[in-house]
Design an enzyme around this catalytic site. Structure first.
Site: not given
Length: 326
Positions: A105, A132, A135, A225, A266, A311
């Site tokens: 990440r 991403h 996700q 987001d 998210c 997730r």
């Protein structure tokens, strides 16, 4: 399923493969709910590299790895030499000789691609500035839970259309054949190459990129987001002024013309003043809510936190498919 060894970006996968991952995620969620042990990868070791801070991604990879019977080692940005005293390629070779899989990440998509090229073991993209992908499996898994099927859905993303979540949502929806609208100011719409990728991999989705808020009409789901991504250096006041009209609020939700439209995020979300950053933004700009209002967040929080939980199950599915034998 003939999935790529690593999970770096959505366009590496076919529609059928992504759907299989979503269904496997649902299966693992049921096993977790039933408290049925599933130590399918017992004896393996994975490394988690985090150049960016994380709550959901770190927790999900850790618990998913442990649930599958693996040993999990966290490697923070200040604990290893990645890209500073040792090249990404050299680090990949070292870690690949010791671990059975690596999560990354960080910032550059190039770095996670380099890790995958030289590690010799599966590498999973926990987030980069461009994509991403983990996700997305959780997001579309959530949509399938809520609506029963992905067929015929229309989703709309509202806000900063140039960040990693918007990129991934656009491309994944196209691959899955889910109609998608990206609604953002002209200066914050997806780059042409991202739109081109979506068109290239499109399986019947209607794709629309616009700055008109009326385009949410008919949307089954609205997605947003944060307005500033990690590591992004901008004039925050300028960004707020530009995006405030694109806030998800009751007025925007009403524009869908539907009573069953859901809202997803998210996380983390700036919907109140109950964080240090949220309070500081309020003190500086006088805004207690940014990309989503608190009333809308609270109303849709069951689905938003369902999305967050997913997730775990989706990342478990992704790792299992990379590491299972046969």
């Amino acid at each position: 399923m003939n999935a790529p060894l690593s999970f770096l970006k959505e366009v590496d996968f076919s529609k059928e493969e992504l759907l299989e991952l979503i269904d496997l995620s649902l299966h693992f969620k049921q096993l977790k709910k039933e408290k049925t042990p599933h130590h399918y990868l017992e004896g393996l070791n994975i490394a988690l590299i985090f150049e960016k801070t994380s709550t959901r991604t770190r927790s999900a990879f850790t618990v998913a790895g442990q649930d599958l019977g693996m040993q999990v080692t966290y490697l923070g940005s200040d604990e290893i030499q990645l890209g500073r005293k040792e090249s990404v390629a050299d680090t990949a070779k070292v870690l690949g000789s010791m671990f059975d899989g690596i999560e990354y990440r960080g910032f550059k998509q190039e770095d996670v691609e380099t890790l995958a090229r030289y590690a010799g073991v599966p590498v999973w993209n926990g987030l980069t500035d461009t994509w991403h992908p983990t996700q997305m499996i959780a997001d579309f898994m959530t949509l399938k839970e809520v609506f029963g099927s992905l067929e015929g859905l229309h989703i709309a993303y509202v806000g900063d259309g140039r960040n990693n979540v918007a990129h991934s949502l656009l491309v994944t929806a196209a691959i899955l054949g889910v109609n998608i609208t990206i609604i953002a100011p002209a200066s914050l719409q997806p780059e042409k190459e991202i739109v081109a990728l979506a068109e290239q991999h499109n399986n019947g989705a209607l794709i629309k990129i616009t700055d008109e808020l009326e385009a949410v009409e008919g949307a089954d789901m609205l997605y947003t987001d944060v307005w500033v991504s990690m590591g992004e250096e901008i004039d925050f006041k300028e960004r707020i002024d530009l995006l405030l009209p694109y806030q998800i609020n009751a007025e925007l939700l009403a524009k869908t013309g539907k009573t069953n439209t859901v809202v997803m995020h998210c996380l983390p979300a700036f919907h109140d003043r109950k964080t240090e950053i949220g309070l500081s933004l309020y003190e500086k700009y006088g805004l207690a809510e940014l990309e989503i209002t608190d009333d809308i967040f609270q109303k849709h929080s069951p689905i938003i936190f369902q999305e967050a939980e997913n997730r775990l199950h989706s990342i478990k599915a992704i790792m299992y498919y990379s590491l299972k034998e046969g």
